[in-house]
Design a protein around this motif. Structure first.
Motif, PDB file in Angstrom:
ATOM      1  N   LEU A  46       0.823  -1.209   0.000  1.00  0.00           N
ATOM      2  CA  LEU A  46       0.000   0.000   0.000  1.00  0.00           C
ATOM      3  C   LEU A  46       0.858   1.261   0.000  1.00  0.00           C
ATOM      4  N   LEU A  47       1.983   1.215   0.734  1.00  0.00           N
ATOM      5  CA  LEU A  47       2.831   2.399   0.827  1.00  0.00           C
ATOM      6  C   LEU A  47       3.575   2.688  -0.476  1.00  0.00           C
ATOM      7  N   ALA A  48       3.528   1.752  -1.413  1.00  0.00           N
ATOM      8  CA  ALA A  48       4.103   2.013  -2.725  1.00  0.00           C
ATOM      9  C   ALA A  48       3.129   2.761  -3.629  1.00  0.00           C
ATOM     10  N   VAL A  49       1.889   2.902  -3.165  1.00  0.00           N
ATOM     11  CA  VAL A  49       0.867   3.625  -3.921  1.00  0.00           C
ATOM     12  C   VAL A  49       0.902   5.094  -3.499  1.00  0.00           C
ATOM     13  N   PRO A  50       1.066   6.044  -4.424  1.00  0.00           N
ATOM     14  CA  PRO A  50       1.209   7.465  -4.066  1.00  0.00           C
ATOM     15  C   PRO A  50       0.099   7.985  -3.160  1.00  0.00           C
ATOM     16  N   TRP A  51      -1.142   7.593  -3.386  1.00  0.00           N
ATOM     17  CA  TRP A  51      -2.255   8.103  -2.582  1.00  0.00           C
ATOM     18  C   TRP A  51      -2.079   7.714  -1.111  1.00  0.00           C
TER      19      TRP A  51
END
Length: 391
Positions: free
Chosen positions: A31-36
């Motif tokens: 999840l932390l690899a997703v910009p949002w």
């Protein structure tokens, strides 16, 4: 007949527990690899503490009646920021008590003309009305006898919008421009940042330095050197290194960090500052290691140290390498002045580009409370607010 403990069942439960934790960790990493998700974890601006804050009534958050003006500041890209301007005690005590609710707003020009002002940039999460931040303002207005301007970045508090790295930089510049428009002299403005706010304060300070603006100085409280290095050193609850499992896989950490869309790289720009600098950190900071402050201080000191060239393989080169290390260490010791303050902390100082650079490491204070320590506020006062340092 004795009953034997069911070790197989115990180990099975432990395996299941670790498996669940592993899946949770893997999910969080993805999840932390997703910009949002990155942005929401970094800024945490949705956590608007205190809930239902009364920005137009600062008295309800602990500030004295009529001491604070709730103002709006317009940015260059047309965002409206909520902000507080808080009078120094000297200005406030000259008012008859209780002053009218609009007293602070009508005395802003007088305040910035007569007393220095702290331009404060807070960390992530919550708002300018958070209790620990209000305690900071009170210390600044009393112990430093300075006015305080604090903003909520876009997306924080009552400031609409979505926070971005460049957006926060525009917010900081808008706050500076507003102070100058009210009649403040740049030499009377001290830029102070805490945690995430240290990256904002550093970028503003560098921009002003490159523009040739001479201001009072910069204070970085509980800073991080860059977001990349923060990810490397961050410990969950101060115990578990968040990158430990990833670091066990070759090159995985570098690949993962390539997905970070925010930089906040103070380390790469701090040497461009041409004003007095105070870096302070508590050694019991569980959120951001005090080694980040060491790295920033070392970056400022580096230009004044002799270089060290890595040897290849010849014995003579290794002897030269050792001699370079000794010379470098001796030069560093000759440049630094160390002051040990019993039961409080250690302060290292040197003069760089004609200005005093200070690193203060306190034994207590944690991440959020270090700026409220009276000793820390005394160091700030002694560094920036002595009679000869006032405009």
């Amino acid at each position: 007949m004795s009953i034997q403990p069911d070790n197989n069942g115990l180990f099975a439960n432990l395996r299941r527990g670790f498996a669940v934790l592993g899946f949770l960790y893997l999910g969080a990493v993805i999840l932390l690899a997703v910009p949002w998700f990155q942005s929401h974890i970094l800024y945490m601006n949705a956590l608007k503490l205190p809930w239902n804050a009364h920005f137009d009534a600062p008295e309800r958050h602990g500030l004295a009646p009529g001491k604070t003006a709730n103002i709006k500041i317009q940015t260059a890209d047309n965002h409206t920021l909520g902000a507080w301007f808080i009078l120094s005690d000297t200005i406030y005590h000259n008012l008859s008590f209780p002053p009218p609710p609009s007293a602070a707003e009508s005395h802003i020009s007088e305040a910035v003309a007569q007393r220095p002002t702290v331009l404060f940039f807070h960390g992530n999460a919550a708002t300018r009305a958070l209790g620990m931040r209000v305690r900071l303002y009170s210390g600044f207005t009393s112990r430093l006898n300075a006015n305080v301007l604090v903003i909520d970045y876009r997306g924080f508090g009552d400031s609409p919008g979505t926070p971005t790295e460049d957006g926060l930089s525009l917010d900081a510049r808008a706050a500076w421009d507003w102070l100058i428009a009210q009649g403040a002299s740049p030499q009377d403005v001290l830029i102070v940042g805490h945690s995430l706010g240290t990256a904002v304060a550093s970028r503003l300070s560098v921009d002003l330095s490159e523009d040739g603006v001479k201001f009072k100085g910069t204070v970085l409280m509980s800073p991080f050197s860059s977001l990349y290095t923060l990810v490397d050193t961050y410990n969950i609850f101060g115990v578990f290194p968040v990158m430990l499992p990833i670091n066990m896989i070759p090159r995985a950490a570098d690949i993962y960090k390539s997905f970070l869309v925010h930089k906040f790289d103070t380390l790469s720009v701090i040497s461009k500052l041409k004003v007095p600098i105070l870096i302070l950190h508590a050694e019991d900071d569980w959120d951001i290691s005090h080694t980040h402050s060491d790295a920033l201080f070392d970056a400022l000191l580096e230009p004044y140290l002799p270089p060290v060239y890595s040897p290849v393989s010849k014995p003579r080169q290794w002897n030269e390498y050792h001699a370079q290390l000794v010379t470098r260490r001796e030069t560093r010791e000759s440049l630094l002045t160390r002051t040990v303050i019993p039961n409080f902390g250690i302060m290292d100082q040197f003069d760089g580009f004609g200005e005093r650079i200070t690193l203060l490491k306190t034994s207590t204070g944690s991440h959020n409370e270090v700026g409220t320590l009276e000793g820390v506020q005394e160091v700030i006062r002694d560094t920036f607010f002595t009679p000869e340092g006032l405009h």
